[in-house]
Scaffold this motif. Structure first.
Motif, short mmCIF file in Angstrom:
data_model
loop_
_atom_site.label_atom_id
_atom_site.label_comp_id
_atom_site.label_asym_id
_atom_site.label_seq_id
_atom_site.Cartn_x
_atom_site.Cartn_y
_atom_site.Cartn_z
N ASN A 69 16.74 3.32 1.53
CA ASN A 69 15.75 4.19 2.16
C ASN A 69 14.32 3.66 2.04
N PRO A 70 14.06 2.48 2.52
CA PRO A 70 12.69 1.94 2.39
C PRO A 70 11.65 2.83 3.05
N GLU A 71 12.07 3.62 4.03
CA GLU A 71 11.10 4.48 4.73
C GLU A 71 10.56 5.58 3.81
N LYS A 72 11.27 5.84 2.69
CA LYS A 72 10.81 6.90 1.78
C LYS A 72 9.65 6.45 0.90
N ASP A 73 9.43 5.16 0.82
CA ASP A 73 8.26 4.63 0.10
C ASP A 73 8.07 3.19 0.57
N ARG A 74 7.42 3.07 1.71
CA ARG A 74 7.32 1.75 2.34
C ARG A 74 6.53 0.76 1.47
N ILE A 75 5.57 1.28 0.72
CA ILE A 75 4.75 0.38 -0.09
C ILE A 75 5.60 -0.23 -1.21
N SER A 76 6.34 0.61 -1.92
CA SER A 76 7.19 0.09 -3.00
C SER A 76 8.29 -0.79 -2.46
N ALA A 77 8.85 -0.41 -1.31
CA ALA A 77 9.95 -1.20 -0.74
C ALA A 77 9.46 -2.61 -0.39
N THR A 78 8.26 -2.70 0.16
CA THR A 78 7.72 -4.01 0.54
C THR A 78 7.48 -4.85 -0.71
N LYS A 79 6.95 -4.20 -1.73
CA LYS A 79 6.69 -4.89 -3.00
C LYS A 79 8.00 -5.42 -3.61
N GLN A 80 9.01 -4.56 -3.58
CA GLN A 80 10.31 -4.93 -4.14
C GLN A 80 10.92 -6.09 -3.37
N ALA A 81 10.81 -6.05 -2.06
CA ALA A 81 11.39 -7.11 -1.21
C ALA A 81 10.71 -8.44 -1.50
N ALA A 82 9.39 -8.41 -1.66
CA ALA A 82 8.66 -9.65 -1.93
C ALA A 82 9.05 -10.20 -3.30
N SER A 83 9.21 -9.31 -4.26
CA SER A 83 9.56 -9.75 -5.60
C SER A 83 10.98 -10.34 -5.63
N GLN A 84 11.93 -9.69 -4.93
CA GLN A 84 13.32 -10.17 -4.88
C GLN A 84 13.44 -11.53 -4.20
N SER A 85 12.70 -11.69 -3.11
CA SER A 85 12.94 -12.84 -2.23
C SER A 85 11.98 -13.99 -2.49
N GLY A 86 10.89 -13.72 -3.19
CA GLY A 86 9.88 -14.77 -3.38
C GLY A 86 9.08 -15.03 -2.13
N ALA A 87 9.27 -14.22 -1.10
CA ALA A 87 8.55 -14.41 0.17
C ALA A 87 7.37 -13.44 0.26
N ILE A 88 6.45 -13.75 1.17
CA ILE A 88 5.43 -12.77 1.52
C ILE A 88 6.05 -11.88 2.59
N ILE A 89 6.02 -10.59 2.35
CA ILE A 89 6.65 -9.66 3.30
C ILE A 89 5.58 -8.86 4.01
N LEU A 90 5.65 -8.84 5.33
CA LEU A 90 4.79 -7.96 6.13
C LEU A 90 5.72 -6.94 6.77
N LEU A 91 5.63 -5.70 6.31
CA LEU A 91 6.46 -4.64 6.90
C LEU A 91 5.64 -3.93 7.98
N LYS A 92 6.10 -4.12 9.24
CA LYS A 92 5.36 -3.54 10.37
C LYS A 92 5.54 -2.04 10.44
N GLY A 93 4.56 -1.40 11.00
CA GLY A 93 4.67 0.04 11.20
C GLY A 93 3.34 0.58 11.66
N ALA A 94 3.22 1.90 11.65
CA ALA A 94 1.94 2.50 12.00
C ALA A 94 0.88 2.03 11.01
N ARG A 95 1.26 1.92 9.74
CA ARG A 95 0.39 1.31 8.73
C ARG A 95 1.18 0.13 8.16
N THR A 96 0.74 -1.06 8.54
CA THR A 96 1.46 -2.27 8.12
C THR A 96 1.12 -2.62 6.67
N ILE A 97 2.16 -3.02 5.93
CA ILE A 97 2.02 -3.33 4.50
C ILE A 97 2.36 -4.80 4.29
N ILE A 98 1.58 -5.48 3.47
CA ILE A 98 1.85 -6.89 3.17
C ILE A 98 1.92 -7.05 1.65
#
Ligand SMILES: NC(=O)C1=CN([C@@H]2O[C@H](COP(=O)(O)OP(=O)(O)OC[C@H]3O[C@@H](n4cnc5c(N)ncnc54)[C@H](OP(=O)(O)O)[C@@H]3O)[C@@H](O)[C@H]2O)[C@@H](O)CC1
Ligand SMILES: Nc1ncnc2c1ncn2[C@@H]1O[C@H](COP(=O)(O)OP(=O)(O)O)[C@@H](O)[C@H]1O
Ligand SMILES: [K+]
Length: 511
Positions: free
Chosen positions: A398-427
């Motif tokens: 459920n990344p939509e329930k906390d997009r900021i934490s989900a993006t952070k978690q994805a970047a930490s897991q993958s070692g990549a820079i993640i840009l999650l698109k949306g109405a408010r984009t998170i990097i």
């Protein structure tokens, strides 16, 4: 930058805000004095937004905690200024300071009502039910009241945050007030940049009530973990001014791999985004059948024609495109289709930084995101929308329930820079630094907007050898630029007038 201006870009979690508050109180500031400072400024702002000659009757909703205390200070001030104020407080037990303000408001003759319905003659409602102290869902009569309030067409100003929203995740706890304006106290909170909360926050403003900088900066770690990208910061990240003595290859060489028979336009749109970035050299690898089209549309690009499969997609990359050392950066994905597995597999071997978007992300997900990226020796930037994000990171629920934490978690897991698109984009970067694009427009919600962004990101990153900012700051700058262009285009042409081609033409006009 003025020292306090820096605060406009900081976002603090509930825990950090409570710690900052703790430091202020530990220093000897009386709780009541801090509330008075915050609520007085809030009441002044409300008077500017809703002057006495336009609004007369004001209903104030008061909760049991200090958010309710703020609301009572506001009620008192509006009453003293001549507004016709009444209060609805559906609680019997209030925090001590809140109770004191309730007593005083009562003694001033401000009427208290026993039901919400009695406020339906008001021209303005102040929502001071809950702020950042809300931890459990609204239920029972309280939830019924909030739902009823949301059906009225009376403007609502929420104090600190709309009551019912989780301050960090933006989740609706049971139900929540849909505000017309939200006046965020002190420092920005994450709720204001979580997509799921946007339908509730209305027009948001921050009220700076003078929290000492030392209490803020001794609480928040450096670099600031959660930051908004604003114009001043973004302009500082752009590769401007160009050095006098430079040449095209010093201004970066981007290889863009995009397009298929089905999605021919994606290669043009992403090339347009790249061109707008000012990149020194642009090479575009497309199916050979698209070469004449690309040469016509992007005469300044080096078009590399690639063998095409029966399905009309790039079958493999020719030597010119796999001479990865020639490029400062590779951006791959727009319009590729999910058939282009060989292309994506090959590109993942490139030693330079890589931007993956669209179907390159879907293919990466099939190959196994984290495992594949662990083999990369240079930076990777992934630019998913929510659907692609879920395919890339199926174990982040459920990344939509906390997009900021989900993006952070994805970047930490993958070692990549993640840009999650949306109405408010998170990097987010793998170390936990997060950039948020604080404003945008739904005019961007149409096919091709993302293709323009991919090119723009690639073009800016390619030029980073002259600027040397962090990659995530450059990625965020591209996203900020993209959003600003859309905001301007929407202002001039309406939200319906911002097709992807128009968007790329507006990229330059924002400066
Ligand atoms: N930080 C700053 O610098 C400043 C902060 N200030 C202000 O303080 C606010 C934070 O105040 P706060 O901590 O008292 O919490 P608040 O949001 O009023 O609510 C907590 C209360 O609600 C109750 N409650 C919770 N859930 C409930 C439910 N579902 N249904 C019913 N009740 C429920 C909960 O009860 P409990 O859980 O303890 O039983 C508790 O009593 C902040 O947002 C800002 O406005 C300014 O005054 C000065 C500067
Ligand atoms: N409601 C919205 N408000 C602001 N920006 C939006 C909204 N919806 C989409 N966007 C932006 O539009 C772009 C869409 O990208 P994407 O989904 O990849 O589209 P496409 O693949 O068609 O190009 C992203 O930058 C996204 O942040
Ligand atoms: K509130």
């Amino acid at each position: 930058m003025e020292p306090r201006q820096e605060l406009n870009s900081i976002v603090v979690t509930t825990e950090q805000m409570a710690n900052i508050e703790g430091k202020i109180f530990a220093g000897g500031m009386p709780v009541a004095a801090l509330m008075e400072k915050a609520a007085l400024l809030t009441s002044q702002r409300i008077q500017q937004l809703y002057p006495l000659h336009t609004v007369d009757k004001v209903g104030v909703l008061v909760g049991p905690g200090h958010n309710g205390g703020d609301a009572l200070v506001i009620a008192r001030e509006l009453h003293l200024q001549g507004y016709d104020v009444c209060v609805y407080c559906p609680f019997t037990k209030l925090k001590e300071l809140t109770q004191q303000h309730a007593n005083y408001a009562h003694s001033l003759g401000i009427p208290y009502h026993n039901d919400l319905e009695s406020l339906n003659h008001c021209q303005l409602i102040i929502d001071g039910l809950f702020g950042f102290g809300l931890k459990r869902p609204l239920s029972g009569n309280l939830a019924i009241d909030v739902d009823r309030l949301n059906q009225w067409s009376i403007p609502v100003v929420s104090v600190d945050i709309p009551s019912g929203l989780h301050t960090d995740t933006g989740e609706v706890l049971g139900t929540a007030v849909k505000a017309t304006h939200s006046l965020c106290l002190g420092l920005w909170k994450p709720v204001y940049f979580q997509d799921q909360a946007l339908a509730y926050t209305g027009i948001a403003e921050k009220i700076d009530f003078g929290i000492p900088l030392k209490d803020i900066f001794s609480t928040i770690p450096q670099p600031i973990p959660l930051q908004l990208l604003h114009k001043t910061l973004a302009l500082g990240f752009l590769p401007l001014p160009r050095p006098q003595l430079t040449h095209k290859y010093q201004q970066g060489h981007l290889l863009l791999i995009a397009g298929s028979h089905r999605y021919a336009g994606a290669s043009i749109l992403s090339s347009n985004g790249a061109k707008a970035s000012g990149v020194g050299m642009l090479s575009v690898a497309v199916p050979e059948s698209l070469k004449p089209l690309l040469v016509g549309k992007i005469p300044d690009g080096l078009v590399i024609d690639c063998p095409v499969s029966e399905k009309g997609v790039i079958a493999s990359l020719p030597p010119l495109a796999t001479d990865f050392a020639s490029y400062d950066i590779i951006a791959c994905g727009p319009g590729l289709t999910r058939e282009a597995t060989e292309v994506v597999t090959r590109v993942l071997e490139a030693k330079c930084p890589l931007v993956l978007d669209a179907d390159a992300l879907n293919i990466l997900a099939q190959l196994g995101t984290v495992n594949r990226l662990s083999k990369r020796q240079n930076a990777t930037v992934l630019t998913p929308h929510l659907g692609e994000f879920k395919r890339l990171f199926p174990d982040i629920h459920n990344p939509e329930k906390d997009r900021i934490s989900a993006t952070k978690q994805a970047a930490s897991q993958s070692g990549a820079i993640i840009l999650l698109k949306g109405a408010r984009t998170i990097i987010a970067n793998p170390q936990g630094k997060i950039w948020i694009i604080p404003e945008s427009t739904p005019a961007l919600a149409r096919g091709g907007s993302g293709d323009v962004l991919t090119g723009l990101i690639g073009g800016l990153l390619a030029q980073n050898k002259t600027t040397n900012h962090t990659l995530e700051a450059m990625v965020a700058t591209a996203a900020w630029w993209h959003a600003q262009a859309a905001i301007l285009a929407a202002k001039e042409r309406s939200e319906l007038g911002v097709d992807a081609g128009t968007l790329s033409q507006y990229l330059h006009t924002i400066f």
